[in-house]
Each structure stands twice: as C-alpha cells, then as structure tokens.
Design a protein around this motif. Structure first.
Motif, PDB file in Angstrom:
ATOM      1  N   GLU A  37      31.720  42.807  37.601  1.00 34.75           N
ATOM      2  CA  GLU A  37      32.636  42.000  37.925  1.00 34.75           C
ATOM      3  C   GLU A  37      32.156  40.859  39.086  1.00 34.75           C
ATOM      4  N   ASP A  38      31.699  41.296  40.167  1.00 37.27           N
ATOM      5  CA  ASP A  38      30.918  40.460  41.011  1.00 37.27           C
ATOM      6  C   ASP A  38      29.916  39.634  40.501  1.00 37.27           C
ATOM      7  N   ALA A  39      29.048  40.258  39.554  1.00 36.03           N
ATOM      8  CA  ALA A  39      27.954  39.630  38.963  1.00 36.03           C
ATOM      9  C   ALA A  39      28.293  38.396  38.043  1.00 36.03           C
ATOM     10  N   MET A  86      37.822  34.336  33.544  1.00 40.78           N
ATOM     11  CA  MET A  86      39.239  34.518  33.955  1.00 40.78           C
ATOM     12  C   MET A  86      40.043  35.289  32.758  1.00 40.78           C
ATOM     13  N   SER A  87      39.400  35.055  31.647  1.00 39.75           N
ATOM     14  CA  SER A  87      39.906  35.827  30.343  1.00 39.75           C
ATOM     15  C   SER A  87      39.691  37.230  30.690  1.00 39.75           C
ATOM     16  N   ARG A  88      38.278  37.595  30.887  1.00 39.09           N
ATOM     17  CA  ARG A  88      37.868  38.844  30.919  1.00 39.09           C
ATOM     18  C   ARG A  88      38.529  39.525  32.078  1.00 39.09           C
ATOM     19  N   TYR A  89      38.829  38.905  33.175  1.00 35.33           N
ATOM     20  CA  TYR A  89      39.433  39.673  34.387  1.00 35.33           C
ATOM     21  C   TYR A  89      40.627  38.724  34.791  1.00 35.33           C
ATOM     22  N   PRO A  90      41.673  38.988  34.117  1.00 36.53           N
ATOM     23  CA  PRO A  90      42.955  38.323  34.304  1.00 36.53           C
ATOM     24  C   PRO A  90      43.744  38.831  35.645  1.00 36.53           C
ATOM     25  N   ASP A  91      43.354  39.867  36.184  1.00 38.12           N
ATOM     26  CA  ASP A  91      44.018  40.097  37.422  1.00 38.12           C
ATOM     27  C   ASP A  91      43.125  40.109  38.785  1.00 38.12           C
ATOM     28  N   ARG A  94      39.948  36.411  42.441  1.00 34.60           N
ATOM     29  CA  ARG A  94      39.372  34.986  42.261  1.00 34.60           C
ATOM     30  C   ARG A  94      39.990  33.735  41.490  1.00 34.60           C
ATOM     31  N   ASN A  95      41.018  34.520  40.660  1.00 28.64           N
ATOM     32  CA  ASN A  95      41.242  33.570  39.498  1.00 28.64           C
ATOM     33  C   ASN A  95      41.987  32.231  40.267  1.00 28.64           C
ATOM     34  N   ASP A  96      42.873  32.191  41.207  1.00 26.54           N
ATOM     35  CA  ASP A  96      43.517  30.970  41.829  1.00 26.54           C
ATOM     36  C   ASP A  96      42.630  30.064  42.191  1.00 26.54           C
ATOM     37  N   ASP A  97      41.511  30.371  42.925  1.00 27.71           N
ATOM     38  CA  ASP A  97      40.346  29.480  43.324  1.00 27.71           C
ATOM     39  C   ASP A  97      39.641  28.991  42.009  1.00 27.71           C
ATOM     40  N   PHE A  98      39.565  29.880  41.131  1.00 23.45           N
ATOM     41  CA  PHE A  98      38.784  29.368  39.795  1.00 23.45           C
ATOM     42  C   PHE A  98      39.534  28.593  39.081  1.00 23.45           C
ATOM     43  N   GLN A  99      40.727  28.512  39.088  1.00 25.65           N
ATOM     44  CA  GLN A  99      41.654  27.379  38.535  1.00 25.65           C
ATOM     45  C   GLN A  99      41.444  26.224  38.983  1.00 25.65           C
ATOM     46  N   LYS A 100      41.477  26.115  40.384  1.00 25.25           N
ATOM     47  CA  LYS A 100      41.333  24.913  41.161  1.00 25.25           C
ATOM     48  C   LYS A 100      39.973  24.455  40.834  1.00 25.25           C
TER      49      LYS A 100
END
Length: 271
Positions: A107-109, A142-147, A150-156
């Motif tokens: 996930e980190d990678a 984001m699709s692979r790791y919905p929870d 990081r996803n809030d920052d990634f959406q920005k």
C-alpha cells in the motif's frame, strides 16, 4: 590475563571504529552482505537516503529469494523517493508493486508510486502527459484502497491536477486566439469544452468562441461572411443563455448588433 582481555577490547573497538568510518564505497568493497545490509539500515534510519540507496542496491542480489528481498527493494525505492529522484523512484516502485503484490509494504509503495507522478507533473504551460498519468495512478490507488487515510489528500491532489488540465486546454486555445488564428482557436476552444465540460474556464472559453467567430466572419471573404456570422450568432446565444449576467454581455451585444446589421444589409442588397 588482563592484558589479553584489554587487547581484545581494543581490537573490537578498533574494528567497530573502522567500520563506522567507512563510507558506502568501502563497505561495498568488503563484499560482506550482512555488513552492507546493516549499514544500509543505519543510513536509512538517519535519513541519509543516497548513501542508504547505494548499499541497498549493492546488497540486494545477495538476498534474492529470501524474506528480506521485498524489504530491501522497498527501502531502496523509498530512498529514491525521499531523495526527490521521482523518475527513479517511480520505476523502482512500479517494479516493486508488480513483483511483490502481497508485501506488507504494497500500500505504501503504490501510494508513493502515485505521488511520484504528482511531483513530476509540470505547470500548465508545458505538456501534461505526466499529469494525466498522475490522475490515473491516484484514482487507481483510491479504488484499490478505499479506506486509506491518504484518500482525502489524494482527492485534493486530483482536483489540483484536473485544474491543471483545464488550464492547459484553455491556454492552448487562447494562444491561437492571441496570434490571430481564429479558425484554429474556435476548434481548440470547442475541443476544450468537449473534453472538460466542467472547466473552471467555461465562461471565458465560450466568450472567446464568440469573439473568434466574430473575427473570423469579419475578416472573411464576402462569400463566407453570412454563414460565419450566423455561426457567431449561434455561439453568442449559447453564451447568453448560460451566462446572462456575465461581464462580457455588453461587449458581445455590440458584436451581435454588428453581425445583425451586416445580415440586414446583405439581405437588402440581394432584393
């Protein structure tokens, strides 16, 4: 006996001191994989990324097929990432995620892999191929790791990168307008709207479609002016229906009047 113990202690201290003073190059020359690995981890812990990377690269073939293989590959890729070598990091991280899909580091990678393209994404005046790659990579994460946290920052980041694409499309089209290539400008502005209907530049794009259409008609040979003025009026009415309170309305109404006046004169001359 005491002299013997003291001699051993002195020898051990000397050996440790010698190793601690050795740079990555000398450590690699020892050919000792355990020493290389331990020093690589030491440099890694001290955030000496380039030195750690040299040792991870030198030692990784010794650990092929072992449980440490994915750790060494990940740590080396992260060294490149932390050292801001985005191109090398993205290559190593891509290799890692393809080879070690079940690693605890996956996930980190994949998160860092996506961020590499974000950091390589240029300003809107330049080619935006990498920007599109970044959006794809982040969307896949984001699709692979919905929870993921990081996803809030990634959406920005996606919003920022999408804006960059909107800006690029607008700048490209406006460049045609600025140099007087109005026919090309109309095509480019319309393509920008088709590709990015939610563009933040939508009002300006539609305004310049009208302006470019007017200039094209005004500077055309007589046989083409009527059709081109009609096309300009269509663009104007589309703009008016969408942005009735626009700051550009007064100016465009003047162009509408000129187009209609031409049409009226042309019709009278034909009677």
């Amino acid at each position: 006996m005491k002299k013997g113990i003291i001699s051993i202690v002195i020898a051990v201290v000397a050996a440790v001191t010698s190793v601690s003073c050795m740079g990555p190059g000398k450590i690699i020359k020892t050919g000792d994989p355990k020493l290389m690995y331990s020093k690589a981890l030491e440099y890694y812990g001290k955030e000496k990324w380039s030195k750690a990377s040299l040792l991870f690269e030198a030692v990784q073939h010794y650990y092929m097929g072992t449980t440490a293989q994915d750790s060494i590959s990940f740590f080396n890729a992260r060294c490149k990432f932390k050292d801001r070598d985005w191109d090398s990091a993205s290559t190593l991280l891509d290799e890692f995620r393809r080879q070690f899909g079940n690693s605890v580091f996956i996930e980190d990678a994949e998160g860092m892999y996506a961020l590499c393209f974000y950091f390589m994404s240029p300003q809107p005046t330049r080619d935006q191929t990498v920007t599109s790659q970044a959006i794809i990579a982040i969307t896949e994460f984001m699709s692979r790791y919905p929870d993921s946290t990081r996803n809030d920052d990634f959406q920005k980041i996606i919003d920022e990168l999408t804006q960059r694409l909107h800006d690029k499309a607008y700048i490209n089209a406006y460049t045609y307008y600025k140099i007087g290539r109005h026919k090309s400008a109309i095509v480019a502005f319309k393509n920008a709207l088709k590709q990015y209907p939610e563009s933040s530049h939508r009002e300006e794009i539609m305004y310049y479609i009208v302006k470019s259409s007017y200039e094209l008609a005004h500077n055309s040979i007589e046989s083409k002016q009527t059709d081109r003025y009609l096309s300009m009026l269509d663009s104007y009415y589309s703009f008016l229906s969408e942005f009735p309170e626009s700051k550009y309305i007064k100016e465009l109404k003047r162009l509408e009047k000129e187009a209609k006046d031409y049409m009226d004169r042309n019709n009278k001359e034909k009677i």
